[in-house]
Write a protein that holds these residues in place. Structure first.
Motif, PDB file in Angstrom:
ATOM      1  N   VAL A 130       0.833  -1.204   0.000  1.00  0.00           N
ATOM      2  CA  VAL A 130       0.000   0.000   0.000  1.00  0.00           C
ATOM      3  C   VAL A 130       0.865   1.252   0.000  1.00  0.00           C
ATOM      4  N   MET A 131       1.896   1.275   0.839  1.00  0.00           N
ATOM      5  CA  MET A 131       2.721   2.468   0.974  1.00  0.00           C
ATOM      6  C   MET A 131       3.573   2.739  -0.256  1.00  0.00           C
ATOM      7  N   ASN A 132       3.688   1.764  -1.158  1.00  0.00           N
ATOM      8  CA  ASN A 132       4.421   1.976  -2.409  1.00  0.00           C
ATOM      9  C   ASN A 132       3.577   2.676  -3.470  1.00  0.00           C
ATOM     10  N   ALA A 133       2.283   2.818  -3.210  1.00  0.00           N
ATOM     11  CA  ALA A 133       1.404   3.500  -4.159  1.00  0.00           C
ATOM     12  C   ALA A 133       1.690   5.000  -4.152  1.00  0.00           C
ATOM     13  N   MET A 134       1.373   5.661  -5.256  1.00  0.00           N
ATOM     14  CA  MET A 134       1.584   7.104  -5.364  1.00  0.00           C
ATOM     15  C   MET A 134       0.617   7.836  -4.444  1.00  0.00           C
ATOM     16  N   SER A 135       1.129   8.767  -3.652  1.00  0.00           N
ATOM     17  CA  SER A 135       0.281   9.527  -2.731  1.00  0.00           C
ATOM     18  C   SER A 135      -0.057  10.915  -3.255  1.00  0.00           C
ATOM     19  N   HIS A 136       0.803  11.465  -4.127  1.00  0.00           N
ATOM     20  CA  HIS A 136       0.627  12.827  -4.656  1.00  0.00           C
ATOM     21  C   HIS A 136       0.481  13.832  -3.522  1.00  0.00           C
ATOM     22  N   GLY A 137       1.147  13.536  -2.398  1.00  0.00           N
ATOM     23  CA  GLY A 137       1.049  14.417  -1.239  1.00  0.00           C
ATOM     24  C   GLY A 137       1.521  15.823  -1.514  1.00  0.00           C
ATOM     25  N   ASP A 138       2.655  15.959  -2.236  1.00  0.00           N
ATOM     26  CA  ASP A 138       3.176  17.294  -2.545  1.00  0.00           C
ATOM     27  C   ASP A 138       2.200  18.075  -3.423  1.00  0.00           C
ATOM     28  N   ASP A 139       1.584  17.386  -4.381  1.00  0.00           N
ATOM     29  CA  ASP A 139       0.626  18.055  -5.270  1.00  0.00           C
ATOM     30  C   ASP A 139      -0.624  18.482  -4.502  1.00  0.00           C
ATOM     31  N   LEU A 140      -1.095  17.616  -3.593  1.00  0.00           N
ATOM     32  CA  LEU A 140      -2.264  17.956  -2.790  1.00  0.00           C
ATOM     33  C   LEU A 140      -1.975  19.130  -1.867  1.00  0.00           C
ATOM     34  N   ARG A 141      -0.770  19.125  -1.295  1.00  0.00           N
ATOM     35  CA  ARG A 141      -0.389  20.224  -0.402  1.00  0.00           C
ATOM     36  C   ARG A 141      -0.302  21.535  -1.189  1.00  0.00           C
ATOM     37  N   ALA A 142       0.268  21.464  -2.392  1.00  0.00           N
ATOM     38  CA  ALA A 142       0.398  22.668  -3.219  1.00  0.00           C
ATOM     39  C   ALA A 142      -0.963  23.193  -3.654  1.00  0.00           C
ATOM     40  N   ALA A 143      -1.898  22.276  -3.909  1.00  0.00           N
ATOM     41  CA  ALA A 143      -3.247  22.684  -4.330  1.00  0.00           C
ATOM     42  C   ALA A 143      -3.987  23.354  -3.188  1.00  0.00           C
ATOM     43  N   GLY A 144      -3.715  22.903  -1.943  1.00  0.00           N
ATOM     44  CA  GLY A 144      -4.314  23.511  -0.759  1.00  0.00           C
ATOM     45  C   GLY A 144      -5.829  23.414  -0.769  1.00  0.00           C
ATOM     46  N   GLY A 145      -6.488  24.420  -0.224  1.00  0.00           N
ATOM     47  CA  GLY A 145      -7.942  24.469  -0.221  1.00  0.00           C
ATOM     48  C   GLY A 145      -8.571  23.514   0.779  1.00  0.00           C
ATOM     49  N   ASP A 146      -9.888  23.322   0.639  1.00  0.00           N
ATOM     50  CA  ASP A 146     -10.645  22.483   1.571  1.00  0.00           C
ATOM     51  C   ASP A 146     -10.205  21.029   1.533  1.00  0.00           C
ATOM     52  N   THR A 147      -9.796  20.556   0.349  1.00  0.00           N
ATOM     53  CA  THR A 147      -9.392  19.154   0.237  1.00  0.00           C
ATOM     54  C   THR A 147      -8.179  18.865   1.108  1.00  0.00           C
ATOM     55  N   TRP A 148      -7.176  19.717   1.015  1.00  0.00           N
ATOM     56  CA  TRP A 148      -5.963  19.501   1.810  1.00  0.00           C
ATOM     57  C   TRP A 148      -6.245  19.650   3.308  1.00  0.00           C
ATOM     58  N   MET A 149      -7.068  20.636   3.669  1.00  0.00           N
ATOM     59  CA  MET A 149      -7.407  20.821   5.074  1.00  0.00           C
ATOM     60  C   MET A 149      -8.143  19.593   5.611  1.00  0.00           C
ATOM     61  N   SER A 150      -9.033  19.034   4.812  1.00  0.00           N
ATOM     62  CA  SER A 150      -9.776  17.847   5.233  1.00  0.00           C
ATOM     63  C   SER A 150      -8.839  16.665   5.436  1.00  0.00           C
ATOM     64  N   LEU A 151      -7.897  16.460   4.503  1.00  0.00           N
ATOM     65  CA  LEU A 151      -6.943  15.354   4.615  1.00  0.00           C
ATOM     66  C   LEU A 151      -6.074  15.517   5.861  1.00  0.00           C
ATOM     67  N   MET A 152      -5.654  16.740   6.139  1.00  0.00           N
ATOM     68  CA  MET A 152      -4.842  16.997   7.327  1.00  0.00           C
ATOM     69  C   MET A 152      -5.619  16.691   8.605  1.00  0.00           C
ATOM     70  N   LEU A 153      -6.885  17.091   8.638  1.00  0.00           N
ATOM     71  CA  LEU A 153      -7.699  16.842   9.823  1.00  0.00           C
ATOM     72  C   LEU A 153      -7.893  15.345  10.051  1.00  0.00           C
ATOM     73  N   ILE A 154      -8.146  14.603   8.967  1.00  0.00           N
ATOM     74  CA  ILE A 154      -8.311  13.154   9.093  1.00  0.00           C
ATOM     75  C   ILE A 154      -7.040  12.514   9.614  1.00  0.00           C
ATOM     76  N   ALA A 155      -5.900  12.913   9.043  1.00  0.00           N
ATOM     77  CA  ALA A 155      -4.621  12.336   9.459  1.00  0.00           C
ATOM     78  C   ALA A 155      -4.322  12.645  10.924  1.00  0.00           C
TER      79      ALA A 155
END
Length: 528
Positions: A130-155
């Protein structure tokens, strides 16, 4: 039976490809265990926390096809959140993951996680895959917005409540992996109940006109199914929608491909961080620009129609949801779209509006007649327009729904003290619309024959059982018998003319919108 291979998909990175020539009868890939499965919070009371067998009276249970019985779920006495269909599933879940979360769920209950989020379960031994799959974390962080805030809260919530020794960065990566690689987990009949992640299927790329589908066989909806798995029975199957050549890339639609191209692009950019350049998107983009240029007023009206249907979906989970109001709104949109000279059943939001209106009527046994009208339009108009392949599960499932409605009403044409008077009134209402009982029986036979022929040429063999009782009640013993019955039916032409009248279609529109779809189902037109 794995007929796939991983390869280079150019600008898309890795991808899955066919390792040999396949037809819709082949199975490309199977799996009996999901690395991660996330049941939507709202669905936790309705499905087994281990095997996902359901107890909910969902759309596939509106009619009793006899294919499986509801799972009798028992709640976990520790957390009062997870439910299981039996002792075996409870023990397996406890050993694999639930022992780590039971106390946490008990502390958080009833707010296990925010309503719009999922409860993810990670099976042992699959962590590295699972951890070898692409996370696109840097792209999500750069995009920001509600999506990134939601992912951060879940984590952060997951890290804090679980008290895991794994660092927050790793938890966040896992959350991002599920976000961008998760596929819809549903029942056989398309009811979404969550998301799942499979280490192999994470490599499959998107196309709004995908050539494969993920199918959950019928037997997995019933209690105790994991105990009956075999070489030819799997939890999930990857099936072709058409003939695929060796080396051809396999693609699937990540989103609702019936939506307008601007909505699809917006959702893909928001959730998956890419712009789709598939053939369908390219064609639809050009067509949308031309339409807006030549029909600016109608283009604006279509936006209003889409907003009305989107409002219905937003209100579905609201305590203020009104069935009557939604039915009126959807009927208004459908009537307005059908009245347009340039009407096309594939134009968004028509497919979604018809489907939702059908479901609302199916929830009310007093509305079997209106449900039939929606089901006929969905089968004859919408299905062929949005799903070129007759093997697409949605088309077959909708045909099965339609046959069940037809069976209910067929027996109600003749009054009887033992029959539901409400059904008798609705059968007579259909007859008054212009569909005689003879034509009614013709269409029941025709739809059954075409659906059976399609199933025989697809990998959806588990669905054949849903048609067995229907075939027997009509008198179909084999394919030859059904062909003979259909070709010799004395009211074939009458049946088509009456259906045109019921659907309010001209001969020109019938030939353009309905006839190609009928031929795509017919075994005598295999290339259609």
């Amino acid at each position: 039976m794995q007929n796939i291979k991983v390869g280079d998909a150019a600008s898309k990175g890795r991808g899955l490809f066919a390792s040999k020539d396949v037809t819709p009868q082949h199975t490309l890939y199977t799996t009996n265990e999901l690395a991660i499965a996330a049941i939507n919070t709202a669905e936790l009371p309705n499905f087994c926390y281990r095997c996902y067998a359901g107890s909910r009276p969902s759309t596939e249970q509106w009619y009793n096809t006899g294919q499986y019985r509801d799972a009798e779920l028992k709640v976990c006495t520790g957390c009062q959140v997870a439910r299981f269909c039996g002792e075996r599933c409870q023990k397996q879940a406890w050993k694999r993951y639930h022992k780590h979360e039971c106390k946490i769920f008990a502390k958080l209950r009833p707010e296990v996680l925010p309503e719009q989020h999922d409860n993810a379960l990670l099976a042992d031994g699959l962590w590295s895959e699972v951890m070898n799959a692409m996370s696109h974390g840097d792209d999500l962080r750069a995009a920001g917005g509600d999506t990134w805030m939601s992912l951060m809260l879940i984590a952060k919530a997951t890290h804090e409540y679980s008290q895991t020794k794994v660092d927050l960065a790793t938890v966040l990566k896992l959350v991002c992996i599920l976000k961008v690689n998760g596929l819809k987990l549903s029942t056989t009949y398309g009811d979404p109940i969550g998301v799942f992640l499979d280490p192999t299927l994470v490599k499959i790329n998107h196309s709004c006109n995908g050539n494969v589908m993920v199918h959950r066989p019928t037997y997995t909806n019933g209690t105790g199914w994991p105990n009956r798995l075999s070489n030819d029975k799997a939890m999930l199957k990857l099936l072709p929608l058409r003939d695929i050549e060796q080396g051809e890339e396999l693609t699937i639609s990540y989103i609702d491909f019936t939506e307008h191209v601007t909505t699809r692009q917006k959702n893909l950019q928001k959730d998956y961080l890419f712009t789709c350049t598939c053939d369908k998107c390219n064609r639809d983009t050009v067509a949308a620009k031309e339409f807006s240029s030549t029909n600016p007023d109608l283009a604006k009206q279509q936006v209003t129609w889409r907003e009305a249907v989107n409002k219905h979906f937003q209100l579905l989970k609201s305590p203020h949801f009104s069935v009557a109001s939604s039915i009126n709104a959807l009927e208004s949109v459908i009537a307005a779209m059908e009245s347009q000279p340039s009407f096309s059943p594939s134009t968004d939001p028509y497919p979604r509006a018809i489907h939702e209106l059908k479901l609302l009527h199916m929830d009310n046994h007093k509305s079997v007649g209106p449900a039939l009208m929606c089901a006929l339009k969905e089968h004859l108009l919408v299905g062929p327009a949005i799903c070129a392949s007759p093997f697409y599960p949605t088309r077959i499932v909708n045909a099965i729904y339609l046959l069940q409605i037809l069976a209910l009403l067929d027996d109600s044409f003749t009054p009887s003290p033992n029959r539901d008077p409400q059904l008798e009134r609705q059968a007579r209402s259909i007859e008054k619309k212009g569909l005689s009982r003879q034509s009614f029986k013709f269409w029941r036979l025709r739809i059954c024959v075409d659906t059976c022929a399609c199933l025989l040429k697809s990998g959806l063999t588990d669905l054949t059982g849903a048609l067995e009782m229907e075939q027997m009640s009509i008198g179909i013993n084999d394919r030859l018998t059904s062909d003979e019955m259909l070709s010799s039916w004395p009211v074939k032409q009458q049946g088509e003319e009456e259906m045109m009248k019921v659907l309010d279609l001209s001969r020109e529109r019938w030939d353009a919108l309905v006839k190609p779809g009928l031929e795509s189902y017919d075994s005598r037109h295999p290339g259609a």
